[in-house]
Structures are given as structure tokens and as C-alpha cells.
Design an enzyme around this catalytic site. Structure first.
Site, PDB file in Angstrom:
ATOM      1  CB  SER A 125      -1.019   0.041   1.136  1.00  0.00           C
ATOM      2  OG  SER A 125      -0.476   0.504   2.322  1.00  0.00           O
ATOM      3  CB  CYS A 126       0.804   4.000  -2.357  1.00  0.00           C
ATOM      4  SG  CYS A 126       1.931   4.747  -3.457  1.00  0.00           S
TER       5      CYS A 126
END
Lengths: 409, 103
Positions: free
Chosen positions: B101-102
Site C-alpha cells: 500500500s503506497c
């Protein structure tokens, strides 16, 4: 006369205008910067407003104060980049021709992406603190709130400053302790991630810190909608969490102009090489800061480190040399943890935040991935540094490349 | 890091069962991993899996919202195909690393 156009006069655009105006001859290069707003916001300061620590006046100044002489400044909305013809079309129909284009259009919150968010409870019981209006509305609400379920929810990643929601939760803990209301306020931190943060070691330390402060974490919660009658956030897999006060970090997107110009991904973040910062599609277009799709934090420290790389690479492009600078994803973030303490994390694309000392190995004075008073003062001082040194594009004592010195594996 | 026999081939996987070499992936492996996750693979699952593999191999960001905008399935549908944690499950089945997840 050759032309550089910079889209966006926020942190990244302003730094680049200052740097490039110094480096490029005025009789050879014309620099134009475009922004829709005349006000520069010190965005890291928004976090302090709900708790009465900063006011609006502390975080706003005119953009013109930070832009150098010899740069054309245009306050207008951008409609489209016509990259094949090397020009930008503004909302009022003006067309700007460019030889080099720097995209620094940032990112903004889109509460309308989540059904029910901007419904009847918006800025009454549902607040954001990523906008000045939201932060001020929340400050007013907290003045008289007598307690209940306080839910902090991140709608989706990426967001600006991924540590800010954590800081908010910890500030809220301290705020309500100091007001003698903590036993009446339940704080729940609801995130689409698997833990408190995006990187494993920091996530572990920060999760423990939240638990210590009696802040309950609900991971893997991906919000679909808000039920205003029930006062509940509801996930795509139909999990429900009730709130009395919801503090949301809405979905973030890049500028719509990037999307309509065909330069962005599905969230309008510009597609570019994460090391050279050059567009994947057009060699004379570059991107800096939150506007990019780079897998690093959307944060001021990142913009500042990127500016070093971009300045060097733009000079390479101008002089027809291969790029000599490469951005490593370096980010450096203070994390306020409440009660006059703070933590600090330093990381890049490949190395997650690690414990240690910063910037001098073994000495500090700042501690990495741990709570200290010095870290808090670092953050407090940063506002002065931001207005007086960073925006003007002056040298900072921290290298744009991350170093392993002082870090413990 | 270790190896695991999936669909008759020794595959490199990490502690959590994610493939560490995405080029070892094939459709049979996808079917096997899906079974372990309690999912009976359909054409729809495969279309999603191929979409996220493609994005990953191009080095693009992967989010639940990007799958929802893919035109293959909406977010609700993505959740019903891969219940609980759709991105993590789909990534595992697609033979790509667990999405971080960025930042």
C-alpha cells in the site's frame, strides 16, 4: 528566448522557480509560473489548528512573497496540457508555449468520492483537517464537544503526509487528557492498511505507541460510504463503525488537468520515471512533489529532496547531457506524538524507517523511530525553516540522498 | 524464503506464501493458490488477476480503487471475488509481491 513553464506555485513549484531563476540567464530563459490561488498554505500546520495550537494566520502567506523577481506569475486555472504541441491552455483561453514544462500541481482531497461524506453532517459531525476550512470547523467543534466516539478514518492511500492522521490521533489523546475528558472520549483509528503505517518496522513501533495511548486500531477497513442517519462508516465488505465525531482523510487525487491531458494514472497522478522525474511520454515534461505517481510519501521533505535532483536533471536536459541525478525516494518526517514529544522517520524507496540517530550518527540530536522532546522541537522549528529557507530554494543541511549512517538494522 | 510445491512445480515463495519470482507464475498455480485461500477460480477472477499482474509488471501503482476503475469489476465486485482482503489475496494468486500500500 527559450521558455520554462512551471504549473503550480506550491512548495515544489516555488522552490523550482527560485532555483532555476538563479541558475539560468535571464536573456536566454523566460520562466513562467501558474497557479489558481494567490495564497500559500503551510500545510503541515493544518494538523495543529483543530487543537487551538495554530490559527489560520499562522499557516497562510501570499504566494508572491516567495516567488523571485524575473519570473512571470499568472494566477489562473489550468485547463489542459497539449503535450504534442508543447503548450498549456489556461482557463481564460491564454496559451503558454514551453520548451520545458515542470508539473507541480500537487494533490487535493476529494470528499465527494465517498458517498455520504459531504451530506448533512459535513463540517457538523464529519470533519477533515487537510483543508483550512475543515481544520477550522473542527477547532470550533472541539471547543464545546463533551465526548463520545471519535473515529479517525483514512479513506484510501495515497494521502498527503501519511503520518498526519497518526499525529492527529495522538494529539487528540493529549488534548482530551488535558481537558479532563479523556475518559469520555473513545479514539478509534480506522485504516485501509494492515497496521498503523505503510512500512513494517515503523508500523510496529507506531502501533505500540497508539495502544499505549489507548487508541484502538481497526486495520484493513476500506470505506465505501457514510450513513448520516446512523452515524456510521461502512466498508465495502459491510463492516460498520459508529461515530459521534468522524475525522476523515478523504480520497486524494491529482489535478484534473493532468487526467484530461492524458499524462496521469486513474487517480490523475502524473506517470513519470521515479528516479529521473521525467515524464514517461514526453521528454520535455518533468514532475515534482505530490503531483507524481512515485511510490514515496507525498510530503514537503520529499519535494525538497526531489528539487535537488530535478534542478540537476533540468540543467542536464538544457545542456543536452545524460541525466546525472537520480531520486532515491528519500523522505524525512517528524511525527508529533503529543505531550511535547515527537518521533522522526527517515527512509527511501528501498529502505524502510529504522531506529537510530539523526542527522549525526550516534549523536543526533534527533532520535529515529523513538519518542523524544528534541524531535518535537525539530517539528516546531520547521515552520520557520519552511517559510525562510526551504521555499526560497536555499541550501538545507540534509542531503537529498538517504544515508544509512546512524541507522540500526 | 523457501520453496513450495504448487501444481507439481517447486515455486519460490516467502514466509506468507507470496511468490518471490513472479515469472514462475502460470494459470495452474493461480488455481492452486486460490484454492488454499478458499476461492474457486472463475474467468472473472482470472481477468482481475491478469489486470493486476499487468499493472505490476509495468511498475504501476496498485490500489483497490485502480482495480475498481479497471472496467473488469467494481470495488464491491472485487470484494466479493476475493473476500476480506481483496488486494492481498489477488496479489498472492497473481504471483506478485504483497502490496505494501503506497506510502
Amino acid at each position: 528566448m527559450k521558455k520554462i513553464v512551471i504549473l503550480g506555485a506550491g512548495t515544489g513549484g516555488t522552490i523550482m522557480a527560485n532555483r532555476l531563476r538563479k541558475l539560468l540567464e535571464r536573456d536566454q530563459w523566460e520562466i513562467t509560473i501558474v497557479d489558481q490561488s494567490k495564497t500559500h498554505y503551510y500545510q503541515p500546520g493544518f494538523l495543529f489548528i483543530p487543537f487551538g495550537m495554530y490559527t489560520k494566520e499562522d499557516v497562510i502567506k501570499p504566494k508572491m512573497n516567495f516567488l523571485p523577481g524575473g519570473v512571470h506569475v499568472i494566477f489562473e486555472q489550468i485547463e489542459k496540457i497539449d503535450a504534442t504541441n508543447n503548450h498549456v491552455i489556461l482557463n481564460d483561453g491564454v496559451i503558454l508555449q514551453y520548451d520545458l514544462l515542470i508539473v507541480a500541481t500537487g494533490t487535493h482531497t476529494c470528499p465527494e468520492e465517498t458517498p455520504g461524506m459531504t451530506g448533512p453532517l459535513w463540517h457538523k459531525d464529519i470533519f477533515d483537517f487537510y483543508t483550512i476550512d475543515g481544520a477550522i470547523a473542527l477547532a470550533d467543534f472541539f471547543k464545546t464537544w463533551q465526548g463520545g466516539e471519535l473515529v479517525v478514518n483514512i479513506a484510501d492511500m495515497p494521502i498527503k503526509c501519511p503520518v498526519a492522521p497518526l499525529e492527529f490521533a495522538m494529539f487528540a489523546d493529549a488534548f482530551f487528557v488535558e481537558r479532563g475528558l479523556r475518559n469520555k472520549v473513545n479514539i478509534t483509528y480506522v485504516t485501509p492498511m494492515s497496521g498503523a503505517f505503510t512500512k513494517p518496522r515503523a508500523s510496529k513501533v507506531l502501533s505500540a505507541l497508539l495502544e499505549e495511548k489507548n487508541i484502538h486500531i481497526v486495520p484493513d477497513f476500506y470505506i465505501e460510504r457514510i450513513d448520516n442517519e446512523k452515524k456510521a462508516i461502512i466498508s465495502y465488505d459491510e463492516k460498520e463503525i459508529l461515530f459521534d465525531c468522524l475525522v476523515t482523510i478523504p480520497v486524494h487525487k491529482g489535478d484534473p488537468a493532468i487526467g484530461v491531458s492524458g499524462l496521469g494514472d486513474e487517480m490523475n497522478f502524473m506517470k513519470a520515471n521515479k528516479h529521473t522525474m521525467q515524464s514517461d511520454l514526453f521528454p520535455n515534461i518533468f514532475v515534482i512533489g505530490d503531483a507524481s505517481n512515485f511510490p514515496t510519501s507525498k510530503a514537503g521533505s520529499v519535494v525538497h529532496f526531489e528539487a535537488d535532483v530535478l534542478t540537476e536533471n533540468i540543467m542536464c536536459a538544457i545542456e543536452n547531457r545524460p541525466f546525472t541525478a537520480s531520486y532515491d525516494g528519500h523522505a524525512n518526517c517528524f511525527i508529533e506524538t503529543g505531550f511535547g514529544k515527537g518521533a522522526l522517520i527517515d527512509f527511501n524507496y528501498d529502505t524502510e524507517p529504522l531506529p537510530g540517530s539523526f542527522p549525526f550518527p550516534g549523536i543526533g540530536p534527533l532520535g529515529l523511530l523513538k519518542e523524544t522532546r528534541a524531535n518535537h522541537y525539530g517539528k516546531v522549528m520547521f515552520r520557520w525553516i519552511y517559510w525562510h529557507i526551504l521555499l526560497k530554494g536555499k541550501e538545507m543541511p540534509i542531503d537529498s540522498k538517504m544515508t544509512m549512517a546512524g541507522k540500526k538494522l | 524464503m523457501g520453496q513450495k510445491l504448487i501444481a507439481g512445480i517447486n515455486i519460490d515463495v516467502n514466509d506468507e506464501g507470496y511468490l518471490t519470482n513472479s515469472s514462475q507464475w502460470n494459470k495452474e498455480i493461480a488455481v492452486e493458490i486460490a484454492k488454499e485461500e478458499g476461492i474457486e477460480i472463475t474467468e472473472k477472477h482470472l481477468a482481475v488477476v491478469n489486470f493486476i499482474r499487468d499493472k505490476f509488471l509495468k511498475g504501476e501503482n496498485l490500489t483497490i480503487r485502480s482495480v475498481g476503475n479497471s472496467g473488469i469489476v467494481d470495488i464491491k465486485g472485487f470484494y466479493s471475488l476475493f473476500p476480506g482482503a481483496p488486494m492481498k489475496k489477488a496479489a498472492k494468486i497473481a504471483g506478485i509481491p504483497k502490496p505494501s500500500s503506497c506510502v
